[in-house]
Every structure is written in C-alpha cells, then in structure tokens.
Scaffold this active site. Structure first.
Site, PDB file in Angstrom:
ATOM      1  N   TYR A  90     -44.860  27.873  -9.521  1.00 42.41           N
ATOM      2  CA  TYR A  90     -45.059  26.958 -10.654  1.00 42.41           C
ATOM      3  C   TYR A  90     -46.512  26.579 -10.899  1.00 42.41           C
ATOM      4  O   TYR A  90     -46.807  25.852 -11.853  1.00 42.41           O
ATOM      5  CB  TYR A  90     -44.226  25.688 -10.444  1.00 42.41           C
ATOM      6  CG  TYR A  90     -42.737  25.968 -10.392  1.00 42.41           C
ATOM      7  CD1 TYR A  90     -42.085  26.517 -11.492  1.00 42.41           C
ATOM      8  CD2 TYR A  90     -41.988  25.712  -9.241  1.00 42.41           C
ATOM      9  CE1 TYR A  90     -40.733  26.796 -11.461  1.00 42.41           C
ATOM     10  CE2 TYR A  90     -40.628  25.987  -9.195  1.00 42.41           C
ATOM     11  CZ  TYR A  90     -40.008  26.525 -10.312  1.00 42.41           C
ATOM     12  OH  TYR A  90     -38.667  26.805 -10.283  1.00 42.41           O
ATOM     13  N   ASP A 145     -25.796  20.525 -26.326  1.00 36.12           N
ATOM     14  CA  ASP A 145     -25.218  19.854 -27.487  1.00 36.12           C
ATOM     15  C   ASP A 145     -26.205  18.865 -28.109  1.00 36.12           C
ATOM     16  O   ASP A 145     -26.276  18.743 -29.338  1.00 36.12           O
ATOM     17  CB  ASP A 145     -23.922  19.133 -27.099  1.00 36.12           C
ATOM     18  CG  ASP A 145     -22.771  20.115 -26.877  1.00 36.12           C
ATOM     19  OD1 ASP A 145     -22.962  21.326 -27.124  1.00 36.12           O
ATOM     20  OD2 ASP A 145     -21.687  19.674 -26.443  1.00 36.12           O
ATOM     21  N   HIS A 190     -40.575  27.393 -19.979  1.00 41.11           N
ATOM     22  CA  HIS A 190     -40.492  27.553 -18.518  1.00 41.11           C
ATOM     23  C   HIS A 190     -41.840  28.005 -17.996  1.00 41.11           C
ATOM     24  O   HIS A 190     -42.423  28.952 -18.542  1.00 41.11           O
ATOM     25  CB  HIS A 190     -39.417  28.576 -18.136  1.00 41.11           C
ATOM     26  CG  HIS A 190     -38.071  28.160 -18.607  1.00 41.11           C
ATOM     27  ND1 HIS A 190     -37.377  27.130 -18.038  1.00 41.11           N
ATOM     28  CD2 HIS A 190     -37.327  28.599 -19.642  1.00 41.11           C
ATOM     29  CE1 HIS A 190     -36.245  26.958 -18.692  1.00 41.11           C
ATOM     30  NE2 HIS A 190     -36.194  27.830 -19.676  1.00 41.11           N
ATOM     31  N   LEU A 191     -42.292  27.342 -16.962  1.00 43.94           N
ATOM     32  CA  LEU A 191     -43.567  27.731 -16.351  1.00 43.94           C
ATOM     33  C   LEU A 191     -43.474  29.136 -15.779  1.00 43.94           C
ATOM     34  O   LEU A 191     -44.382  29.955 -15.931  1.00 43.94           O
ATOM     35  CB  LEU A 191     -43.913  26.745 -15.236  1.00 43.94           C
ATOM     36  CG  LEU A 191     -44.270  25.331 -15.705  1.00 43.94           C
ATOM     37  CD1 LEU A 191     -43.973  24.315 -14.619  1.00 43.94           C
ATOM     38  CD2 LEU A 191     -45.728  25.272 -16.116  1.00 43.94           C
ATOM     39  N   SER A 192     -42.366  29.398 -15.095  1.00 43.02           N
ATOM     40  CA  SER A 192     -42.197  30.693 -14.428  1.00 43.02           C
ATOM     41  C   SER A 192     -41.443  31.655 -15.341  1.00 43.02           C
ATOM     42  O   SER A 192     -40.783  31.235 -16.304  1.00 43.02           O
ATOM     43  CB  SER A 192     -41.413  30.500 -13.128  1.00 43.02           C
ATOM     44  OG  SER A 192     -40.081  30.086 -13.403  1.00 43.02           O
ATOM     45  N   ASN A 218     -38.917  21.481 -21.179  1.00 45.62           N
ATOM     46  CA  ASN A 218     -38.670  22.263 -19.971  1.00 45.62           C
ATOM     47  C   ASN A 218     -37.539  21.548 -19.240  1.00 45.62           C
ATOM     48  O   ASN A 218     -37.772  20.526 -18.589  1.00 45.62           O
ATOM     49  CB  ASN A 218     -39.925  22.333 -19.097  1.00 45.62           C
ATOM     50  CG  ASN A 218     -39.683  23.218 -17.872  1.00 45.62           C
ATOM     51  OD1 ASN A 218     -38.543  23.546 -17.542  1.00 45.62           O
ATOM     52  ND2 ASN A 218     -40.765  23.595 -17.198  1.00 45.62           N
ATOM     53  N   ARG A 230     -30.976  32.305 -12.684  1.00 43.70           N
ATOM     54  CA  ARG A 230     -31.991  31.721 -13.563  1.00 43.70           C
ATOM     55  C   ARG A 230     -32.125  32.486 -14.876  1.00 43.70           C
ATOM     56  O   ARG A 230     -32.803  32.050 -15.801  1.00 43.70           O
ATOM     57  CB  ARG A 230     -33.350  31.679 -12.872  1.00 43.70           C
ATOM     58  CG  ARG A 230     -33.449  30.654 -11.785  1.00 43.70           C
ATOM     59  CD  ARG A 230     -34.880  30.545 -11.293  1.00 43.70           C
ATOM     60  NE  ARG A 230     -34.906  30.099  -9.922  1.00 43.70           N
ATOM     61  CZ  ARG A 230     -34.882  28.822  -9.540  1.00 43.70           C
ATOM     62  NH1 ARG A 230     -34.853  27.860 -10.429  1.00 43.70           N
ATOM     63  NH2 ARG A 230     -34.906  28.521  -8.261  1.00 43.70           N
TER      64      ARG A 230
HETATM   65  C1  DQA Z   1     -38.253  26.108 -14.577  1.00 34.75           C
HETATM   66  C2  DQA Z   1     -37.323  27.236 -14.126  1.00 34.75           C
HETATM   67  C3  DQA Z   1     -35.984  26.686 -13.646  1.00 34.75           C
HETATM   68  O1  DQA Z   1     -35.154  27.740 -13.223  1.00 34.75           O
HETATM   69  C4  DQA Z   1     -36.210  25.747 -12.482  1.00 34.75           C
HETATM   70  O2  DQA Z   1     -34.985  25.194 -12.073  1.00 34.75           O
HETATM   71  C5  DQA Z   1     -37.220  24.701 -12.771  1.00 34.75           C
HETATM   72  C6  DQA Z   1     -38.435  25.065 -13.498  1.00 34.75           C
HETATM   73  C7  DQA Z   1     -39.670  26.635 -14.927  1.00 34.75           C
HETATM   74  O3  DQA Z   1     -40.424  25.878 -15.515  1.00 34.75           O
HETATM   75  O4  DQA Z   1     -40.016  27.777 -14.603  1.00 34.75           O
HETATM   76  O5  DQA Z   1     -37.083  23.553 -12.341  1.00 34.75           O
HETATM   77  O6  DQA Z   1     -37.713  25.509 -15.743  1.00 34.75           O
END
Ligand code: DQA
Length: 147
Positions: free
Chosen positions: A24, A85, A98-100, A72, A109
């Site tokens: 992250y 919803d 998403h950061l990743s 996020n 995921r």
């Molecule tokens: C996340 C990716 C999700 O799978 C994870 O549970 C997170 C961070 C990301 O920013 O990459 O908490 O949303």
C-alpha cells in the site's frame, strides 16, 4: 462556488503508512489528503475515513449535493451490498479507488461488488489513483479542469 468533492476511505485505511507498505506504500491518509489539497487548491475536500460500515453509508448519502466522490472502500469492496446500494442511489460522478492492483493479488480481491454502482475504477496507482479520481470528477462537472 468551489467544487466540493468527497474522498472516502473505508475499513483499515486509517492504518496506511504502517500497514503492508510493500503493498500500500508508505504514505499515510493525512499525506494523501495533503497531496490532494496541494494539487487541487480550488477543491473543497471532505476527506474522511471510517471503520464502520453504517457510518460510511451515511457519508455516501451526504455526498448527494457534492460535485462528486472518490471512494476506497477497503475490504468492503468485496462484500458490502449495503455500500453498493448506497452508491447506486447517489447521483454524482463516483470513482472507486484502490491503492494496490487488486487484480494481481488474492482471487477474492478480484471481485468488487461496488464497481457496478460507480462510473470508474482506478487500481494499482497508489496515491496517484486518488488524484486521477478527483481529476475525473472535475472534468465531468461543467467543463471545469483540475488546477
Ligand atoms: C484496497 C484493496 C482491498 O482489497 C483491501 O482490503 C484494502 C485496500 C486498496 O486500496 O488496494 O483495504 O482497497
């Protein structure tokens, strides 16, 4: 009136900086907020984090009168129909961030239950993803450009 943009961060994102920096990054949420404020001085940000799903749903509803929203959702991404919803009912430009790169990680995921309720998704760009989401919102609104 300056554009008001909600930047919402869900469960566990308050620990950014210490939490798996190899995945992250090393920036904290405060760092990301500062970066956005520097890059988009004209924007009035509502930058928030919560570990409570119901509170997040409230934040999403609050964004009703805003120029747009970047969210996020953390792990809620993968199972929160309540968040889906709430986002579906929100009629402003909305981006999932998403950061990743969630598609490059564990199988579970790869599925987002919130993606069908948003306009765009950014993944794997780290903090730049938030800036990309804000730029998108600005460009969707009345021809305004970032700056
Ligand atoms: C996340 C990716 C999700 O799978 C994870 O549970 C997170 C961070 C990301 O920013 O990459 O908490 O949303």
């Amino acid at each position: 009136m300056p554009p008001r943009i909600f930047v919402l961060n869900g469960v566990n994102l308050g620990t950014l900086g210490q939490r798996r920096p190899e995945v992250y990054g090393t920036l904290t949420l405060n760092d990301i907020e500062s970066l956005l404020k520097t890059e988009f001085p004209v924007v009035e940000f509502e930058f928030r984090q919560t570990d409570y799903e119901g509170e997040m749903v409230g934040f999403v509803r609050e964004a009703g009168g805003a120029a747009g929203l970047a969210i996020n959702p953390g792990a809620w991404t993968h199972y929160s129909y309540a968040l889906h919803d709430a986002l579906e009912a929100l009629d402003v430009p909305k981006v999932e961030v998403h950061l990743s790169n969630v598609h490059k990680r564990e199988e579970w995921r790869r599925r987002s239950v919130v993606s069908p309720a948003v306009d765009a998704v950014v993944a794997g760009m780290g903090a730049h993803g938030y800036a990309a989401a804000v730029r998108y919102v600005l460009e969707r609104g009345e021809g305004q450009v970032s700056g």
